[in-house]
Design an enzyme around this catalytic site. Structure first.
Site, PDB file in Angstrom:
ATOM      1  N   ARG A   1      36.634  41.940  46.583  1.00  0.00           N
ATOM      2  CA  ARG A   1      37.753  42.860  46.627  1.00  0.00           C
ATOM      3  C   ARG A   1      39.046  42.049  46.694  1.00  0.00           C
ATOM      4  O   ARG A   1      39.168  41.109  47.482  1.00  0.00           O
ATOM      5  CB  ARG A   1      37.640  43.792  47.836  1.00  0.00           C
ATOM      6  CG  ARG A   1      36.350  44.592  47.878  1.00  0.00           C
ATOM      7  CD  ARG A   1      36.186  45.564  46.687  1.00  0.00           C
ATOM      8  NE  ARG A   1      37.161  46.634  46.747  1.00  0.00           N
ATOM      9  CZ  ARG A   1      38.016  46.893  45.762  1.00  0.00           C
ATOM     10  NH1 ARG A   1      38.015  46.156  44.664  1.00  0.00           N
ATOM     11  NH2 ARG A   1      38.864  47.877  45.868  1.00  0.00           N
TER      12      ARG A   1
ATOM     13  N   HIS B   1      38.703  41.879  36.009  1.00  0.00           N
ATOM     14  CA  HIS B   1      37.713  42.685  36.743  1.00  0.00           C
ATOM     15  C   HIS B   1      36.493  43.000  35.867  1.00  0.00           C
ATOM     16  O   HIS B   1      36.143  44.157  35.634  1.00  0.00           O
ATOM     17  CB  HIS B   1      38.347  43.986  37.239  1.00  0.00           C
ATOM     18  CG  HIS B   1      37.621  44.570  38.414  1.00  0.00           C
ATOM     19  ND1 HIS B   1      38.272  45.258  39.420  1.00  0.00           N
ATOM     20  CD2 HIS B   1      36.307  44.593  38.750  1.00  0.00           C
ATOM     21  CE1 HIS B   1      37.384  45.673  40.321  1.00  0.00           C
ATOM     22  NE2 HIS B   1      36.193  45.280  39.928  1.00  0.00           N
TER      23      HIS B   1
ATOM     24  N   GLU C   1      45.885  45.163  42.109  1.00  0.00           N
ATOM     25  CA  GLU C   1      45.320  45.417  40.779  1.00  0.00           C
ATOM     26  C   GLU C   1      45.832  46.740  40.205  1.00  0.00           C
ATOM     27  O   GLU C   1      45.870  47.747  40.906  1.00  0.00           O
ATOM     28  CB  GLU C   1      43.796  45.463  40.933  1.00  0.00           C
ATOM     29  CG  GLU C   1      43.022  45.354  39.655  1.00  0.00           C
ATOM     30  CD  GLU C   1      41.543  45.094  39.923  1.00  0.00           C
ATOM     31  OE1 GLU C   1      40.730  45.730  39.260  1.00  0.00           O
ATOM     32  OE2 GLU C   1      41.215  44.257  40.799  1.00  0.00           O
TER      33      GLU C   1
END
Length: 326
Positions: free
Chosen positions: A240, A287, A269
């Protein structure tokens, strides 16, 4: 009998959508971008089920806007976007998609580790430029991997898989546990050692992050952590984004406090902290940790099975609040 209405906030692999269409009327966001908050709240007003991503905030406001909702399925293993206590208070089942993306994400961590260690990206850039003068003994000297110490922060499913993949490189493995619980698989197979966070920082050559995001792990890696790491060490994050304070990381990379970083997730993000993209000692991926055909399809199928169970009043396979069924 009317079929329940289901909304899917982004296009997901057809394997999952086909399952849903057997039992529900399915609407899918046709745009490959997050739907706005206001639009989402309007759409879910008459939905009985929703499959969403980490980009959606699932909280009291969301539940209030969806009075017919019978369940929400996250198309992700992470679930810090969901207010699970609020869902539980409302007896609203919510789920995620663990296990099916474990190996894909662990393999991505290794891709980042090698790319950072061996300067793959700047070397590739030079080759594509047409300006490579030919082999030289001092060009792109990277770090060794074999025999170096691997530190795993968050030795759950993905962290364990990533560590197990180190066997071919004969790497000593250290790991941390927030609960101080031993990982018997890693200890029996790799002779891994459970150590304090401070010891892991100081002894590891490569640190791979797999811990969930919660108040205790946000900015776990800040200025103090980077100072403790070896100047030759690299950090890898496929977990994360906000576990790393990116401003502190930027400083550590610029000043040589650490040697490199490989990131697949980001603090804000999809925004990237200004300055990171200009550095040669960081590898940046958008990602893609779970980005294999099988992993993404399996995530879609699991999310669909979870939501179908909720629509039918059954406990989903990977329920985040199973106590509501007790």
């Amino acid at each position: 009998m009317d079929r329940p209405k289901v909304y899917v906030t982004r296009q997901i692999p057809e394997e999952g959508l086909a399952l849903l269409r057997r039992v529900a009327e399915v609407e899918v966001n046709p745009v490959d971008a997050p739907v706005s908050r206001n639009e989402l709240l309007k759409i879910v007003a008459d939905c009985e089920g929703v499959i969403g991503l980490l980009t959606e905030r699932i909280d009291a406001e969301f539940f209030d806007a969806a009075p017919k909702l019978k369940g929400y399925a996250n198309y992700a293993v992470g679930f810090d976007n969901i207010d699970v206590p609020e869902a539980t208070r409302r007896s609203m089942p919510v789920s995620n998609t663990p296990d099916v993306l474990t190996n894909a994400t662990a393999e991505c961590a290794w891709a980042l580790l090698f790319a950072v260690a061996r300067q793959v990206i700047p070397a590739d850039r030079l080759m594509r430029s047409g300006e490579w003068p030919g082999w030289g003994p001092l060009q792109f000297i990277g770090g060794d991997v074999s025999g170096k110490t691997l530190g795993i922060v968050g030795a759950g499913r993905i962290g364990t898989a990533m560590a197990r993949m180190s066997r071919g490189f004969n790497m000593p493995v250290l790991y941390t546990s927030s609960s101080n619980r031993r990982n018997e698989v890693l200890e029996s197979e790799l002779n891994a050692r459970l150590v304090s966070f401070e010891e892991l920082l100081e002894a590891s050559d490569y640190i791979s992050l797999h811990t969930p995001l919660n108040p205790g792990t946000k900015h776990l890696f800040g200025a103090d952590a980077f100072v403790r790491m070896k100047p030759t060490a690299c950090i890898i994050n496929t977990g994360r984004g906000p576990v790393i304070d990116e401003q502190a990381l930027l400083h550590a990379l610029k000043t040589g406090e650490i040697a490199g970083a490989g990131l697949d997730v980001y603090e804000n993000e999809p925004a990237l902290t200004p300055g990171l993209a200009e550095l040669e000692n960081v590898v940046l991926l958008p990602h893609i940790g779970s980005g294999t055909a099988s992993a993404r399809a399996d995530m879609a199928v699991l999310a669909a099975r979870n939501l179908i169970a909720m629509l039918e009043g059954r406990k989903p396979e990977t329920c985040l609040n199973p106590e509501i069924y007790d």
